[in-house]
Write an enzyme that holds these catalytic residues in place. Structure first.
Site: not given
Ligand code: PLP
Length: 426
Positions: A280, A282-283, A350
């Site tokens: 999973e 993301g980053r 602000c």
């Molecule tokens: C946020 C999250 C990710 C992704 O995290 P990254 O650091 O962006 O790779 C994966 N799994 C779960 C359950 C998350 O909450």
């Protein structure tokens, strides 16, 4: 840090002009106005491909963690390359489906799923719920029974390891709200008969974000392996093993593991195991696929500092204020001079916390200059807000020599949508 010491291949200078793929960023700024988020299709999709290649021996499902960037065009680009999506809310389920993600590639985590969210996800026939408490498991069981469905769940295990990241993005320590401790997870498997509508068929672990070394992952996965060994000895069949996200990226001088290095560290741990692996990230996929482009409104020189005041603020990009995080600054046009000046780059909001960069040596800046904040593709727009009644920025996607606005800059009308003034207010 000197600007431009690290650049993604798809954001680069040609002459003195910043390009995204084959498009000059200034041309987009002139057409679209500022501020805006700018994404590279190529970087996004190549990051998915990198993970797919690194782990090709186990053919994992790569579920992009869409809270990092949930723009529909971005999601569709990734889904078309075979990615699935990791969702954390009903709203994200809605977006995932709008983007055309097959439900067989959607996994759903989060500690606070509501009945409605659970039912919607069951109806959508997502692949797996990642369950974070016994109480949630009971709710999913009841919902599945009401809807007369057999529902796949995996248990999110909290392995109690410190990922060595910023405290706000560590999720796998005992004191964090996420997941089930190993013993509780084990107990649930032993009592799986209490959940006739559920197929408890997976284990999930996600220990935090921006993890740049393999070692915390290895420690966490070793703990999960011990649990898996017990479960298998007791005859529980585990089909899915979700190893979460959290892979770190380069913002300034980090040296994160590459996808290949990560695979070399991780795969031997699971040698001979027949799980369907899920990741999973993301980053890792989104972070360096996007920049945030702003225009300088004023240069304000005080006794203490040079401030460059830009037209984007903490409501657009909150990471510096929230985590003290670093985004490299790339002028859209380099002036070619060696002389650098020290600036705090701040927004119009602000709040004293409204800064995007502090104490940064940059080429001399003037009002009207355009600058981009690097590594803003993850947790950038998706964390933005309307604070100070600021319309949210536009989002633009580049592919090769083409670009498109994939989300309009918000209008003032959007700011008041859904609000009403009752008569008795006067
Ligand atoms: C946020 C999250 C990710 C992704 O995290 P990254 O650091 O962006 O790779 C994966 N799994 C779960 C359950 C998350 O909450």
């Amino acid at each position: 840090m000197v600007q431009g010491t690290f650049m993604m291949h798809d954001f680069h200078y040609l002459g003195r002009e910043l390009y995204c793929e084959s498009v000059r960023v200034k041309d987009i700024a002139e057409r679209v106005g500022t501020p805006f988020y700018l994404y590279s299709y190529k970087t996004f999709t190549e990051h998915v491909a990198k993970l797919q290649r690194a782990f090709k021996s186990v053919r994992p499902i790569i579920c992009f963690s869409m809270k990092a960037n949930s723009n529909l065009a971005v999601l569709r680009s990734l889904v078309k390359k075979g990615a699935g999506l990791d969702i954390v809310s009903g709203g994200e389920l809605f977006r995932a489906r709008k983007a055309g993600c097959p439900s067989s590639r959607i996994v759903y985590a989060g500690v606070g799923k509501t009945d409605r969210e659970i039912e919607d996800a069951i109806r959508a026939r997502i692949l797996l719920f990642n369950v974070e408490s016994v109480q949630e498991l009971d709710r999913i069981e009841r919902a599945a029974k009401r809807l007369k469905r057999k529902v796949n769940v995996s248990l999110r295990v909290n392995p109690d390891v410190d990922p060595g990241t910023h405290a706000h993005i560590a999720t796998g320590k005992a004191e964090s709200k996420f997941g089930l401790d190993v013993d509780t997870a084990h107990l649930i498997f032993m009592r799986r008969g209490h959940y006739p509508s559920l197929s408890i068929c997976g284990v999930h672990v996600h220990i935090g974000s921006q993890i740049v070394r393999g070692e915390p992952f290895v420690r966490a996965f070793r703990k999960v392996l011990i649990l898996l060994a017990h479960l298998e000895k007791e005859g529980h069949r585990i089909k899915y093993l979700n190893l979460g996200g959290g892979l770190g990226i380069i913002y300034s001088d980090e040296r994160p593991q590459t996808a290949d290095e990560f695979a070399r560290q991780i795969l031997p741990l699971f040698k001979g195991k027949k799980y369907r692996f899920i990741f999973e990230p993301g980053r890792f996929i989104a972070g360096n696929s996007g920049v945030f482009v702003t225009r300088i409104l004023y240069i304000k020189r005080t006794k203490a500092k040079n401030f460059a005041i830009v037209d984007g603020g903490m409501n657009d990009l909150i990471r510096p204020a929230l985590y003290g995080s670093f985004h490299d600054i790339w002028p859209l046009s380099q002036n070619g001079k060696a002389k650098k000046l020290k600036y705090d780059v701040v927004g119009p909001v602000c709040e004293s916390g409204d800064f995007l960069a502090k104490g940064r040596f940059i080429q001399e800046l003037n009002a009207n200059d355009l600058i981009a904040f690097a590594s803003a593709g993850a947790y950038g727009f998706s964390m933005s807000s309307n604070y100070n009644a600021r319309p949210r920025a536009a989002e633009v996607l580049v592919r090769g020599s083409r670009f498109a606005v994939v989300r309009d800059r918000e209008s003032y009308q959007v700011l008041v949508r859904g609000e009403r003034i009752p008569k008795w207010v006067g």
